[in-house]
Design a protein around this motif. Structure first.
Motif, PDB file in Angstrom:
ATOM      1  N   ALA A  29       0.830  -1.207   0.000  1.00 38.23           N
ATOM      2  CA  ALA A  29       0.000   0.000   0.000  1.00 38.23           C
ATOM      3  C   ALA A  29       0.865   1.258   0.000  1.00 38.23           C
ATOM      4  CB  ALA A  29      -0.935  -0.007   1.211  1.00 38.23           C
ATOM      5  N   GLU A  30       1.880   1.276   0.873  1.00 36.64           N
ATOM      6  CA  GLU A  30       2.762   2.447   0.942  1.00 36.64           C
ATOM      7  C   GLU A  30       3.478   2.690  -0.374  1.00 36.64           C
ATOM      8  OE1 GLU A  30       1.861   2.038   5.186  1.00 36.64           O
ATOM      9  OE2 GLU A  30       2.142   0.656   3.510  1.00 36.64           O
ATOM     10  N   ARG A  31       3.884   1.614  -1.045  1.00 35.92           N
ATOM     11  CA  ARG A  31       4.608   1.790  -2.303  1.00 35.92           C
ATOM     12  C   ARG A  31       3.688   2.379  -3.375  1.00 35.92           C
ATOM     13  NH1 ARG A  31       9.424   0.117  -4.820  1.00 35.92           N
ATOM     14  NH2 ARG A  31       9.405   1.157  -6.857  1.00 35.92           N
ATOM     15  N   VAL A  32       2.438   1.928  -3.416  1.00 35.43           N
ATOM     16  CA  VAL A  32       1.484   2.490  -4.379  1.00 35.43           C
ATOM     17  C   VAL A  32       1.309   3.994  -4.146  1.00 35.43           C
ATOM     18  CG1 VAL A  32      -0.960   2.528  -5.028  1.00 35.43           C
ATOM     19  CG2 VAL A  32       0.230   0.346  -4.814  1.00 35.43           C
ATOM     20  N   VAL A  33       1.155   4.368  -2.872  1.00 32.54           N
ATOM     21  CA  VAL A  33       0.980   5.782  -2.533  1.00 32.54           C
ATOM     22  C   VAL A  33       2.239   6.573  -2.856  1.00 32.54           C
ATOM     23  CG1 VAL A  33       0.654   7.401  -0.620  1.00 32.54           C
ATOM     24  CG2 VAL A  33      -0.768   5.347  -0.780  1.00 32.54           C
ATOM     25  N   LYS A  34       3.388   6.028  -2.493  1.00 29.46           N
ATOM     26  CA  LYS A  34       4.658   6.721  -2.737  1.00 29.46           C
ATOM     27  C   LYS A  34       4.867   6.992  -4.222  1.00 29.46           C
ATOM     28  CE  LYS A  34       9.661   6.090  -2.320  1.00 29.46           C
ATOM     29  NZ  LYS A  34      10.749   5.163  -1.912  1.00 29.46           N
ATOM     30  N   ASP A  35       4.676   5.980  -5.051  1.00 30.61           N
ATOM     31  CA  ASP A  35       4.879   6.156  -6.493  1.00 30.61           C
ATOM     32  C   ASP A  35       3.889   7.161  -7.073  1.00 30.61           C
ATOM     33  OD1 ASP A  35       6.892   4.322  -6.365  1.00 30.61           O
ATOM     34  OD2 ASP A  35       5.802   2.687  -7.333  1.00 30.61           O
ATOM     35  N   PHE A  36       2.645   7.132  -6.587  1.00 26.01           N
ATOM     36  CA  PHE A  36       1.633   8.061  -7.089  1.00 26.01           C
ATOM     37  C   PHE A  36       2.005   9.503  -6.743  1.00 26.01           C
ATOM     38  CE2 PHE A  36      -2.214  10.585  -6.806  1.00 26.01           C
ATOM     39  CZ  PHE A  36      -2.917  10.226  -7.944  1.00 26.01           C
ATOM     40  N   VAL A  37       2.405   9.727  -5.499  1.00 22.89           N
ATOM     41  CA  VAL A  37       2.740  11.083  -5.060  1.00 22.89           C
ATOM     42  C   VAL A  37       3.975  11.601  -5.791  1.00 22.89           C
ATOM     43  CG1 VAL A  37       3.501  12.465  -3.090  1.00 22.89           C
ATOM     44  CG2 VAL A  37       1.624  10.833  -2.822  1.00 22.89           C
ATOM     45  N   GLU A  38       4.974  10.733  -6.000  1.00 19.67           N
ATOM     46  CA  GLU A  38       6.176  11.154  -6.716  1.00 19.67           C
ATOM     47  C   GLU A  38       5.851  11.586  -8.142  1.00 19.67           C
ATOM     48  OE1 GLU A  38       9.010   8.010  -6.540  1.00 19.67           O
ATOM     49  OE2 GLU A  38       9.639   8.471  -4.483  1.00 19.67           O
ATOM     50  N   LYS A  39       4.865  10.968  -8.743  1.00 19.30           N
ATOM     51  CA  LYS A  39       4.506  11.281 -10.125  1.00 19.30           C
ATOM     52  C   LYS A  39       3.491  12.415 -10.236  1.00 19.30           C
ATOM     53  CE  LYS A  39       2.806   9.083 -14.358  1.00 19.30           C
ATOM     54  NZ  LYS A  39       2.377   7.804 -14.983  1.00 19.30           N
ATOM     55  N   ASN A  40       2.536  12.443  -9.295  1.00 14.06           N
ATOM     56  CA  ASN A  40       1.419  13.386  -9.433  1.00 14.06           C
ATOM     57  C   ASN A  40       1.330  14.439  -8.341  1.00 14.06           C
ATOM     58  OD1 ASN A  40      -0.067  11.870 -11.702  1.00 14.06           O
ATOM     59  ND2 ASN A  40       0.141  10.284 -10.136  1.00 14.06           N
ATOM     60  N   GLY A  41       2.101  14.287  -7.261  1.00 17.24           N
ATOM     61  CA  GLY A  41       1.987  15.189  -6.138  1.00 17.24           C
ATOM     62  C   GLY A  41       0.763  14.867  -5.308  1.00 17.24           C
ATOM     63  N   GLY A  42       0.593  15.577  -4.209  1.00 16.95           N
ATOM     64  CA  GLY A  42      -0.563  15.357  -3.358  1.00 16.95           C
ATOM     65  C   GLY A  42      -0.202  15.296  -1.890  1.00 16.95           C
ATOM     66  N   VAL A  43      -1.213  15.375  -1.054  1.00 20.39           N
ATOM     67  CA  VAL A  43      -1.037  15.331   0.401  1.00 20.39           C
ATOM     68  C   VAL A  43      -1.590  14.005   0.907  1.00 20.39           C
ATOM     69  CG1 VAL A  43      -1.634  16.407   2.590  1.00 20.39           C
ATOM     70  CG2 VAL A  43      -1.270  17.832   0.549  1.00 20.39           C
ATOM     71  N   VAL A  44      -0.761  13.266   1.661  1.00 20.06           N
ATOM     72  CA  VAL A  44      -1.152  11.938   2.147  1.00 20.06           C
ATOM     73  C   VAL A  44      -1.738  12.045   3.550  1.00 20.06           C
ATOM     74  CG1 VAL A  44      -0.379   9.590   2.652  1.00 20.06           C
ATOM     75  CG2 VAL A  44       0.674  10.874   0.770  1.00 20.06           C
ATOM     76  N   LYS A  45      -2.899  11.440   3.744  1.00 20.77           N
ATOM     77  CA  LYS A  45      -3.521  11.380   5.063  1.00 20.77           C
ATOM     78  C   LYS A  45      -3.805   9.927   5.398  1.00 20.77           C
ATOM     79  CE  LYS A  45      -5.560  15.999   5.061  1.00 20.77           C
ATOM     80  NZ  LYS A  45      -6.789  16.801   5.273  1.00 20.77           N
ATOM     81  N   ILE A  46      -3.320   9.493   6.575  1.00 20.52           N
ATOM     82  CA  ILE A  46      -3.447   8.099   6.995  1.00 20.52           C
ATOM     83  C   ILE A  46      -4.358   8.017   8.212  1.00 20.52           C
ATOM     84  CG2 ILE A  46      -2.210   6.042   7.772  1.00 20.52           C
ATOM     85  CD1 ILE A  46       0.271   7.115   6.342  1.00 20.52           C
ATOM     86  N   GLU A  47      -5.278   7.061   8.175  1.00 19.20           N
ATOM     87  CA  GLU A  47      -6.195   6.867   9.295  1.00 19.20           C
ATOM     88  C   GLU A  47      -6.245   5.384   9.649  1.00 19.20           C
ATOM     89  OE1 GLU A  47     -10.919   7.582  10.472  1.00 19.20           O
ATOM     90  OE2 GLU A  47     -10.204   7.969   8.433  1.00 19.20           O
TER      91      GLU A  47
END
Length: 453
Positions: free
Chosen positions: A305-323
């Motif tokens: 899950a973290e890798r999917v989020v990391k790759d997405f943010v590196e390519k598209n930017g964004g703010v990550v919120k974890i709950e």
């Protein structure tokens, strides 16, 4: 159980299957023995096996792992299936009888043993490598290397998955795959990631790449794995994970963490420091010899899950919120910094109770996530059925926390090694990528089961 061929840890009290404890195996076993009272042969779980006369034992029909996997009766493994081909004895026999032997070891297994022995993960990795090398194994490999291959494909696969086919479900857990194939084929199978698990990728690496690089045919190489999960034994028996057009398995044998600990605990020589084993080959193949094991950001289940989020943010930017939704569920949302809109929703779902809730929401078309890291065991791979067990619930929870903490401290790396091997693999096989993926098929069920958790 003395004559059953099982090691001491593969016994009914130590395996956590996901079927009710009173279900019988539906395979119509028959023997030549005529009993006074004719009864349907049973494979009951969590019950002691009755001792049979020696002549009756010889005439009994045995269930192979392939039979179990193809059966439509159980959800995952039946604990009393005769897994002679997936035992310590078979592993040691394979090491002796093949020209080259390679062992893949899961870092979750190493950390579990380290916590039990109160050693560092590096010390345990070296001890395991020495144990196998003294018995003739040429390479002892960290399965994290194969996980790097899997991670490198995640974003590409998710991007190619249309929104109507989401959520995309991770495929590293064989318990989830069996559950999907036998219970929710039409709903879940189209959504399961086609990327192989690290164990399966290691099988392809060893039999399809390393064997030929070392001058052997796949049939000349014995590949075994040490894993935190008993269901990995069944995964190794899948028809999809054989060399194309042959009956040669890419992974010949799988043993659990607890099975390995029982064996190396008998090995007094392994308790001595001794001289460092001579290493040969590239670093990725000799890392355990030197006490180098690699972890992942995102926890002991592999950090998908973290890798999917990391790759997405590196390519598209964004703010990550974890709950954290509960003990075994996490929600990770990537929001647009401009609008605050959720542009990616990823979650972690561990344990069958939570999996059932996920499936229910998917049936009702209320599940809005894009990707789910999903594991059958509560607590994920750190708490796999093949890991080291403890007597009391309090001790179990404490040791599980210790395993997770020690895994979190493992170094990161191997990306450069993975890229080097990828290039070399592509050079010898232009179509090597086909070996990084697999497929699944529904098993038609003709029995009804009332599953409750």
């Amino acid at each position: 159980m003395e004559d059953s061929g099982f090691s001491g840890v593969v016994r009914l009290s130590n395996v956590s299957d996901f079927i009710a404890p009173n279900l019988d195996c539906i395979v119509p076993l028959e023997t030549r023995v005529v009993e006074k009272k004719k009864e349907e042969p049973q494979v009951n779980i969590r019950q002691k096996k009755k001792q049979r006369p020696v002549d009756e034992e010889k005439k009994s029909v045995k269930i192979s792992l392939a039979d179990c996997l193809a059966c439509n009766g159980c959800i995952t493994t039946a604990e009393t299936v005769l897994v002679e081909e997936q035992s310590i004895g078979r592993l040691l026999e394979g090491i002796k009888n093949f020209p080259m032997a390679v062992i893949t070891v899961s870092p979750q297994s190493i950390v579990s043993i380290a916590v039990k022995l109160q050693k560092t993960s590096e010390e345990v990795a070296i001890r395991i490598a020495r144990y196998f090398k003294r018995r003739g194994v040429k390479y002892v490999i960290d399965s994290s290397f194969a996980r790097k291959f899997a991670h490198s494909l995640l974003s590409e696969e998710l991007e190619s998955t249309p929104s109507t086919s989401r959520p995309l479900l991770s495929s590293a857990c064989p318990g989830l795959v069996c559950y999907a194939e036998k219970s929710h084929g039409k709903l879940l199978i189209p959504r399961i990631s086609k990327i192989r698990s690290p164990q399966a990728i290691c099988g392809a690496l060893v039999k399809e790449f390393l064997a030929r690089r070392e001058g052997f045919e796949p049939s000349d190489v014995f590949h075994a794995a040490v894993m935190p999960c008993f269901d990995k034994k069944l995964e190794a028996s899948r028809e999809q994970l054989k060399i194309d057009g042959t009956e040669i398995r890419e992974t010949d044998c799988v043993i659990s963490t607890a099975e390995l600990l029982e064996e190396i605990s008998k090995d007094e020589e392994g308790n001595e420091n001794g001289e460092e084993e001579k290493t040969n080959g590239d670093e990725w193949m000799t890392s355990l010899d030197r006490g180098v094991i690699v972890g992942e950001d995102g926890g002991a289940s592999g950090g998908y899950a973290e890798r999917v989020v990391k790759d997405f943010v590196e390519k598209n930017g964004g703010v990550v919120k974890i709950e954290r939704l509960n003990k075994n569920m996490y929600s990770m949302k990537v929001e647009s910094p401009e609008s605050g809109e959720v542009v990616l929703h990823v979650s972690k779902v561990y344990g069958f109770r939570n999996i059932q809730n996920l499936v229910r929401k998917m049936r009702m078309k209320k599940e809005k996530t894009d990707y789910v890291e999903i594991m059958a065991c509560p607590g994920g791979c750190a708490n796999g059925g093949g890991q080291i067990k403890y007597e009391t619930m309090g001790e179990r929870e404490k040791r599980l926390e210790d395993v997770e903490n020690q895994y979190e401290k493992l170094p990161r790396g191997m990306n450069e090694w993975m890229e080097e091997v990828r290039k070399e693999w592509e050079h010898v096989d232009k179509d090597y990528r086909r070996l990084l993926f697999t497929d699944y098929k529904p098993v038609e069920t003709n029995v009804s089961q009332n599953l409750k958790w």
